[in-house]
Design a protein around this motif. Structure first.
Motif, PDB file in Angstrom:
ATOM      1  N   GLN A  21     -39.781  16.519  84.982  1.00 54.18           N
ATOM      2  CA  GLN A  21     -40.322  17.708  84.334  1.00 54.18           C
ATOM      3  C   GLN A  21     -40.821  17.430  82.922  1.00 54.18           C
ATOM      4  O   GLN A  21     -41.482  18.287  82.312  1.00 54.18           O
ATOM      5  CB  GLN A  21     -39.244  18.803  84.286  1.00 54.18           C
ATOM      6  CG  GLN A  21     -38.628  19.145  85.632  1.00 54.18           C
ATOM      7  CD  GLN A  21     -39.610  19.799  86.589  1.00 54.18           C
ATOM      8  OE1 GLN A  21     -40.651  20.295  86.169  1.00 54.18           O
ATOM      9  NE2 GLN A  21     -39.287  19.804  87.879  1.00 54.18           N
ATOM     10  N   ASP A  22     -40.531  16.260  82.394  1.00 51.56           N
ATOM     11  CA  ASP A  22     -40.908  15.937  81.012  1.00 51.56           C
ATOM     12  C   ASP A  22     -41.805  14.709  80.933  1.00 51.56           C
ATOM     13  O   ASP A  22     -41.785  13.983  79.926  1.00 51.56           O
ATOM     14  CB  ASP A  22     -39.645  15.707  80.167  1.00 51.56           C
ATOM     15  CG  ASP A  22     -38.739  16.930  80.143  1.00 51.56           C
ATOM     16  OD1 ASP A  22     -39.256  18.022  79.852  1.00 51.56           O
ATOM     17  OD2 ASP A  22     -37.538  16.790  80.420  1.00 51.56           O
ATOM     18  N   CYS A  23     -42.569  14.468  81.964  1.00 53.26           N
ATOM     19  CA  CYS A  23     -43.449  13.298  81.986  1.00 53.26           C
ATOM     20  C   CYS A  23     -44.535  13.443  80.917  1.00 53.26           C
ATOM     21  O   CYS A  23     -45.262  14.443  80.892  1.00 53.26           O
ATOM     22  CB  CYS A  23     -44.084  13.152  83.368  1.00 53.26           C
ATOM     23  SG  CYS A  23     -45.113  11.679  83.551  1.00 53.26           S
ATOM     24  N   CYS A 152     -34.989   5.615  85.921  1.00 51.41           N
ATOM     25  CA  CYS A 152     -36.231   5.430  85.183  1.00 51.41           C
ATOM     26  C   CYS A 152     -37.162   6.595  85.520  1.00 51.41           C
ATOM     27  O   CYS A 152     -37.144   7.102  86.650  1.00 51.41           O
ATOM     28  CB  CYS A 152     -36.891   4.099  85.545  1.00 51.41           C
ATOM     29  SG  CYS A 152     -38.224   3.621  84.416  1.00 51.41           S
ATOM     30  N   TRP A 153     -37.998   7.001  84.544  1.00 48.35           N
ATOM     31  CA  TRP A 153     -38.819   8.195  84.700  1.00 48.35           C
ATOM     32  C   TRP A 153     -40.245   7.935  84.243  1.00 48.35           C
ATOM     33  O   TRP A 153     -40.549   6.898  83.667  1.00 48.35           O
ATOM     34  CB  TRP A 153     -38.213   9.355  83.897  1.00 48.35           C
ATOM     35  CG  TRP A 153     -36.787   9.612  84.274  1.00 48.35           C
ATOM     36  CD1 TRP A 153     -35.671   9.043  83.709  1.00 48.35           C
ATOM     37  CD2 TRP A 153     -36.311  10.451  85.328  1.00 48.35           C
ATOM     38  NE1 TRP A 153     -34.535   9.493  84.350  1.00 48.35           N
ATOM     39  CE2 TRP A 153     -34.900  10.357  85.338  1.00 48.35           C
ATOM     40  CE3 TRP A 153     -36.944  11.279  86.248  1.00 48.35           C
ATOM     41  CZ2 TRP A 153     -34.107  11.060  86.236  1.00 48.35           C
ATOM     42  CZ3 TRP A 153     -36.162  11.985  87.155  1.00 48.35           C
ATOM     43  CH2 TRP A 153     -34.756  11.875  87.137  1.00 48.35           C
ATOM     44  N   GLY A 154     -41.112   8.908  84.508  1.00 43.78           N
ATOM     45  CA  GLY A 154     -42.478   8.819  84.012  1.00 43.78           C
ATOM     46  C   GLY A 154     -43.475   8.207  84.974  1.00 43.78           C
ATOM     47  O   GLY A 154     -44.529   7.728  84.544  1.00 43.78           O
ATOM     48  N   PHE A 155     -43.173   8.233  86.277  1.00 44.85           N
ATOM     49  CA  PHE A 155     -44.101   7.690  87.270  1.00 44.85           C
ATOM     50  C   PHE A 155     -45.008   8.802  87.789  1.00 44.85           C
ATOM     51  O   PHE A 155     -44.530   9.852  88.224  1.00 44.85           O
ATOM     52  CB  PHE A 155     -43.342   7.055  88.438  1.00 44.85           C
ATOM     53  CG  PHE A 155     -42.408   5.961  88.015  1.00 44.85           C
ATOM     54  CD1 PHE A 155     -42.896   4.737  87.598  1.00 44.85           C
ATOM     55  CD2 PHE A 155     -41.038   6.168  88.007  1.00 44.85           C
ATOM     56  CE1 PHE A 155     -42.038   3.723  87.191  1.00 44.85           C
ATOM     57  CE2 PHE A 155     -40.170   5.164  87.601  1.00 44.85           C
ATOM     58  CZ  PHE A 155     -40.671   3.944  87.192  1.00 44.85           C
ATOM     59  N   ILE A 156     -46.309   8.563  87.759  1.00 48.56           N
ATOM     60  CA  ILE A 156     -47.281   9.555  88.224  1.00 48.56           C
ATOM     61  C   ILE A 156     -47.747   9.158  89.619  1.00 48.56           C
ATOM     62  O   ILE A 156     -48.302   8.082  89.805  1.00 48.56           O
ATOM     63  CB  ILE A 156     -48.469   9.659  87.258  1.00 48.56           C
ATOM     64  CG1 ILE A 156     -47.964  10.090  85.872  1.00 48.56           C
ATOM     65  CG2 ILE A 156     -49.508  10.636  87.786  1.00 48.56           C
ATOM     66  CD1 ILE A 156     -49.044  10.120  84.808  1.00 48.56           C
ATOM     67  N   ARG A 164     -41.822   1.510  92.879  1.00 45.48           N
ATOM     68  CA  ARG A 164     -41.019   1.001  91.770  1.00 45.48           C
ATOM     69  C   ARG A 164     -39.530   1.167  92.035  1.00 45.48           C
ATOM     70  O   ARG A 164     -38.718   0.303  91.656  1.00 45.48           O
ATOM     71  CB  ARG A 164     -41.417   1.708  90.477  1.00 45.48           C
ATOM     72  CG  ARG A 164     -42.824   1.386  90.001  1.00 45.48           C
ATOM     73  CD  ARG A 164     -42.991  -0.118  89.718  1.00 45.48           C
ATOM     74  NE  ARG A 164     -42.057  -0.562  88.714  1.00 45.48           N
ATOM     75  CZ  ARG A 164     -42.279  -0.485  87.396  1.00 45.48           C
ATOM     76  NH1 ARG A 164     -43.426   0.034  86.953  1.00 45.48           N
ATOM     77  NH2 ARG A 164     -41.386  -0.926  86.540  1.00 45.48           N
ATOM     78  N   ALA A 165     -39.139   2.264  92.657  1.00 51.11           N
ATOM     79  CA  ALA A 165     -37.728   2.480  92.982  1.00 51.11           C
ATOM     80  C   ALA A 165     -37.240   1.427  93.973  1.00 51.11           C
ATOM     81  O   ALA A 165     -36.130   0.897  93.841  1.00 51.11           O
ATOM     82  CB  ALA A 165     -37.532   3.880  93.563  1.00 51.11           C
TER      83      ALA A 165
END
Length: 254
Positions: A21-23, A152-156, A164-165
């Protein structure tokens, strides 16, 4: 957060894909990329750097086309948003809303094929459109007990997040499996250790533990060994060899 998808590994590790929610906005701090959107209900990602009206943007293009690769930006809006540098061909739900500009010094030199430049601009448009749609994800890796291992976050884009996961899950599993085996060995040693062992040299303690494990191994009848008077034991092992193998197997089992 809601789990969108799950990847399970044979080691017992699990990766959960969740919405981010915060990308952050892509290319927000990239001086070599400008995405201009002049459409109602949308803020301009370039924040007016290329002008705030279609006329201003057209003037900026004329003055800067020698330093920037510039492409028209089209939007298709219908139950979501899609961006492209090619016209969608729908006069009702699509149209040009701005430009994408890639700084020549940051992206390519003058010898780069035009086809490669267009592909890059198309990918920039597609990625930004996914971000506008909220297609932003992260992953959380947990062990069998639900303990946090990594995140880890921020993947579009869902495919990118899954890829990546999976990669990180494989790396973490390589380190996780040996720790599991060491834990099993530690439990076996603790089970056969005696209070009388305290103070003895470590090699001597291990020898005593191994002796107790061997004594605890169940006896096997002659019939169970497959003994034959003429052929001996199955596999050609002598009685001593079989007993030794049995003890070693018990060590591994425990």
């Amino acid at each position: 957060m809601d789990t969108v998808d799950t990847i399970k590994h044979a080691s017992g590790l699990i990766a959960r894909i969740e919405y981010d929610q915060d990308c952050p906005q892509p290319y927000e701090d990239d001086d070599g990329t400008r995405i201009v959107i002049l459409a109602r209900h949308y803020s301009d990602p370039a924040r007016g750097a290329c002008g705030s009206t279609p006329e201003d943007v057209a003037e900026w293009v004329k003055e800067n086309e020698s330093d920037w690769y510039i492409f028209p930006l089209f939007m298709f809006e219908h139950s979501g948003v899609a961006l492209s540098i090619a016209d969608f061909g729908d006069r009702w739900d699509s149209g040009q809303v701005g430009i994408i500009a890639l700084k020549r010094s940051e992206w390519y030199d003058t010898k780069t094929a035009e086809d490669s430049i267009r592909k890059s601009a198309a990918l920039v448009a597609e990625e930004f459109g996914r971000w506008m749609n909220g297609e932003c994800f992260g992953y959380v890796i947990e062990d069998e007990d639900g303990g946090h291992v990594d995140s880890c976050w921020g993947f579009i884009g869902m495919d990118y997040a899954m890829e990546r996961a999976q990669e990180e899950l494989e790396r973490k599993a390589e380190a996780y499996q040996p720790r599991t085996k060491l834990a099993d060995i530690g439990e076996a040693i603790a089970a056969y250790r005696s209070p009388d062992d305290v103070g003895l040299p470590i090699p001597e303690q291990l020898r005593l533990i191994a002796d107790r494990m061997e004594e605890d191994a169940p006896s096997i009848s002659m019939e169970e060994t497959g003994y034959d008077e003429n052929a001996g034991f199955m596999g050609g092992q002598s009685a001593d060899e079989l007993a030794h193998s049995q003890a070693e197997a018990m060590k591994l089992k425990r």
